[in-house]
Design a protein around this motif. Structure first.
Motif, PDB file in Angstrom:
ATOM      1  N   THR A  63      26.860 -24.115  23.727  1.00  0.00           N
ATOM      2  CA  THR A  63      26.494 -23.110  22.036  1.00  0.00           C
ATOM      3  C   THR A  63      25.896 -23.710  20.447  1.00  0.00           C
TER       4      THR A  63
ATOM      5  N   ARG B  30      22.917 -24.874  20.159  1.00  0.00           N
ATOM      6  CA  ARG B  30      22.097 -25.112  19.731  1.00  0.00           C
ATOM      7  C   ARG B  30      21.701 -23.588  18.971  1.00  0.00           C
ATOM      8  N   LEU B  31      22.498 -22.785  18.982  1.00  0.00           N
ATOM      9  CA  LEU B  31      22.510 -21.015  18.688  1.00  0.00           C
ATOM     10  C   LEU B  31      22.724 -21.524  16.929  1.00  0.00           C
TER      11      LEU B  31
ATOM     12  N   MET C  92      23.460 -10.796  19.414  1.00  0.00           N
ATOM     13  CA  MET C  92      22.255 -11.618  19.102  1.00  0.00           C
ATOM     14  C   MET C  92      21.224 -11.691  19.767  1.00  0.00           C
ATOM     15  N   SER C  93      19.856 -12.193  19.872  1.00  0.00           N
ATOM     16  CA  SER C  93      18.534 -12.310  20.398  1.00  0.00           C
ATOM     17  C   SER C  93      19.032 -12.499  22.135  1.00  0.00           C
TER      18      SER C  93
ATOM     19  N   GLU D  86      20.766 -15.855  23.125  1.00  0.00           N
ATOM     20  CA  GLU D  86      21.325 -16.252  22.783  1.00  0.00           C
ATOM     21  C   GLU D  86      23.089 -15.673  22.967  1.00  0.00           C
TER      22      GLU D  86
ATOM     23  N   ASN E 297      17.155 -24.309  27.842  1.00  0.00           N
ATOM     24  CA  ASN E 297      18.807 -23.349  28.111  1.00  0.00           C
ATOM     25  C   ASN E 297      18.807 -23.258  29.983  1.00  0.00           C
TER      26      ASN E 297
END
Length: 127
Positions: free
Chosen positions: A16, A18-19, A49-50, A53, A87
C-alpha cells in the motif's frame, strides 16, 4: 509463508506504500514493531478508491486478515486487467514468494519492492 506477524504487516505496508492519501499501514509499527492497518485503511475500504487502488488495498487487507473480510473479496480477472504493470508484477511476485518454503523469498520480495523511507527488512529470528 510468513516468518512472523511483523513480516506479514511489512508486506501489507509495502503493498500500500504508493497509494495516494496514505499511509494505510503504520510506518513504525506498534510497540512490538508490527506494522498495522491505519484508520485511513479502514475508511478507504468503506468509502472506496479507484479500482487499481482499492485492489492493492484489498490484497493487503486479505493478507492481513487471512481473507475473511467480505469487503476484501477480489475478482482475479479484474485484478489482472486493472492493475498497472508495476503493481501487477508486485502482486504476482508476492504470490510466488508466498508459495516458496520458508520466509526468505518474502524477505527478498520486501527488499525488492519496499520504497518506504528508512524501511528495514523485518527480521526477528533467523528464517
Amino acid at each position: 509463508m510468513f516468518q512472523n506477524v511483523r513480516q506479514q504487516g511489512t508486506v501489507c505496508a509495502v503493498l500500500t506504500q504508493r497509494l495516494p492519501r496514505g499511509p494505510f499501514w503504520s510506518a513504525k509499527g506498534d510497540s512490538e514493531g508490527v506494522p498495522r492497518p491505519t484508520e485511513r485503511a479502514r475508511k478507504a475500504l468503506r468509502d472506496g478508491m479507484s479500482d487499481g487502488e482499492i485492489f492493492m488495498l484489498r490484497v493487503a487487507w486479505a493478507i492481513w486478515t487471512g481473507g475473511g473480510v467480505p469487503s476484501c473479496k477480489l475478482d482475479l480477472g479484474a485484478l489482472i486487467f486493472t492493475l498497472d504493470n508495476r503493481n501487477l508484477a508486485m502482486v504476482g511476485n508476492l504470490f510466488v514468494a508466498l508459495s516458496a518454503p520458508g520466509s526468505q523469498a518474502i524477505e527478498r520480495w520486501i527488499r525488492q519492492y519496499d520504497e518506504r523511507p528508512g524501511a528495514t527488512v523485518s527480521r526477528d529470528v533467523a528464517g
